[in-house]
Design an enzyme around this catalytic site. Sequence first.
Site, PDB file in Angstrom:
ATOM      1  N   CYS A 141      -7.350-106.906   8.179  1.00  0.00           N
ATOM      2  CA  CYS A 141      -8.645-106.248   8.295  1.00  0.00           C
ATOM      3  C   CYS A 141      -9.256-106.444   9.672  1.00  0.00           C
ATOM      4  CB  CYS A 141      -9.616-106.776   7.247  1.00  0.00           C
ATOM      5  SG  CYS A 141     -10.335-108.372   7.662  1.00  0.00           S
TER       6      CYS A 141
ATOM      7  N   ARG B  16     -20.663-108.728  12.645  1.00  0.00           N
ATOM      8  CA  ARG B  16     -21.075-109.118  11.291  1.00  0.00           C
ATOM      9  C   ARG B  16     -22.572-108.919  11.091  1.00  0.00           C
ATOM     10  NH1 ARG B  16     -23.844-113.376  10.131  1.00  0.00           N
ATOM     11  NH2 ARG B  16     -23.466-114.243  12.197  1.00  0.00           N
ATOM     12  N   ARG B  17     -23.378-109.327  12.090  1.00  0.00           N
ATOM     13  CA  ARG B  17     -24.831-109.156  11.974  1.00  0.00           C
ATOM     14  C   ARG B  17     -25.219-107.688  12.065  1.00  0.00           C
ATOM     15  NH1 ARG B  17     -25.352-113.727  16.230  1.00  0.00           N
ATOM     16  NH2 ARG B  17     -25.340-115.621  14.960  1.00  0.00           N
TER      17      ARG B  17
ATOM     18  N   LYS C 206     -16.738-121.726  14.458  1.00  0.00           N
ATOM     19  CA  LYS C 206     -16.532-120.325  14.113  1.00  0.00           C
ATOM     20  C   LYS C 206     -15.785-119.557  15.203  1.00  0.00           C
ATOM     21  CE  LYS C 206     -20.820-118.129  15.700  1.00  0.00           C
ATOM     22  NZ  LYS C 206     -21.931-117.246  15.287  1.00  0.00           N
ATOM     23  N   ASP C 207     -15.666-120.147  16.414  1.00  0.00           N
ATOM     24  CA  ASP C 207     -14.916-119.496  17.482  1.00  0.00           C
ATOM     25  C   ASP C 207     -13.416-119.756  17.399  1.00  0.00           C
ATOM     26  OD1 ASP C 207     -17.280-118.530  18.517  1.00  0.00           O
ATOM     27  OD2 ASP C 207     -17.479-120.094  20.037  1.00  0.00           O
TER      28      ASP C 207
ATOM     29  N   ARG D   7     -24.719-109.212  24.895  1.00  0.00           N
ATOM     30  CA  ARG D   7     -23.957-110.397  25.257  1.00  0.00           C
ATOM     31  C   ARG D   7     -24.869-111.334  26.031  1.00  0.00           C
ATOM     32  NH1 ARG D   7     -18.572-110.948  26.326  1.00  0.00           N
ATOM     33  NH2 ARG D   7     -19.240-113.085  26.744  1.00  0.00           N
TER      34      ARG D   7
ATOM     35  N   ARG E 281     -30.550-113.990  26.054  1.00  0.00           N
ATOM     36  CA  ARG E 281     -30.860-113.154  24.886  1.00  0.00           C
ATOM     37  C   ARG E 281     -32.329-113.277  24.485  1.00  0.00           C
ATOM     38  NH1 ARG E 281     -25.580-113.191  20.843  1.00  0.00           N
ATOM     39  NH2 ARG E 281     -24.010-113.418  22.458  1.00  0.00           N
TER      40      ARG E 281
END
Length: 321
Positions: free
Chosen positions: A239, A126-127, A78-79, A144, A150
């Site tokens: 977008c 997105r989250r 996804k990166d 981050r 986290r």
Amino acid sequence: MRALRLGTRGSALAMAQSGQVADALTAATGRAVELVEVVTAGDRSTAPVQRLGVGVFVSALRDALTAGEIDFAVHSYKDLPTAAHGGLHIAAVPRREDPRDALITRDGRTLAELPPGATVGTGALRRIAQLHALGLQLTVTPIRGNVDSRVRRVLGPDADLDAVVLARAGLTRLGRVGEISETLDPMLMLPAPAQGALAVECRVDDPELIELLAVLDHAPSRAVVTAERALLATLEAGCSAPVAAFAELAEGDDGDEIYLRGAVVSPDGTRDLRLSRTGTPADAEGIGKALAADLLDRGADSILGQPEQSGPGTQQFGSTE
């Protein structure tokens, strides 16, 4: 025969998933693999990920690959920018981990059990957008850091958050699924395109290595990821709003089918458009493009903001961590 050089980021998660790929390749082919740590711009910066630009976690790895300093690299898929890199080839997409998002809370509560005003941290726009769209009156905080830092913000001695949302795949690869309070249903939180998947990349001018790495490829995982990334690539040329996608392979009347769900959500969560499409694995890319067209026909372009950069490959909503 010398060991193959596998380039990887130096975080615990990147090292874990690269080590797993190295072990699988050695087990399947007998070739020894050594890990080579490469520091990326994303690792050095503390800025919010969406401000850093697409490919921030992969550009240094790709530079090292192009320069011949490493033989292949493992990325969190996804990166990767959706625009193709002319000199490089995705030789394998190993079996995908569970792509769903996971919630870790201070007291084991589920998302629905968090009280109004509870502070939830996440690094992905997105989250953030989808949490706002749920209307639970949560206080959502951009954060981050790696998985450990986290999680400490919820479970550590100096915890300052009530919950964090992370990719379940990363927690699985680190052996930390026991800390998960709830795995979030995609009906509530659609994951990022290609979340949970890895991309094993090498140079196009190395056919022997391409053939060697192909033993790691898992065709069903490649198909669903192709559909998700085609959706993203078609939308992101114009977008900057959060795009989510989740494809599953299921048995249909005439064989395997891909069921793809996609969403475009305004950053504040006030506009949330979700649609789905089905098709065959052989047409995975076409399914993604068609669903993107459906979303645009239903008004996604009025939700999507203008991009800060032009052209494909402009979205980046957080690394796997």
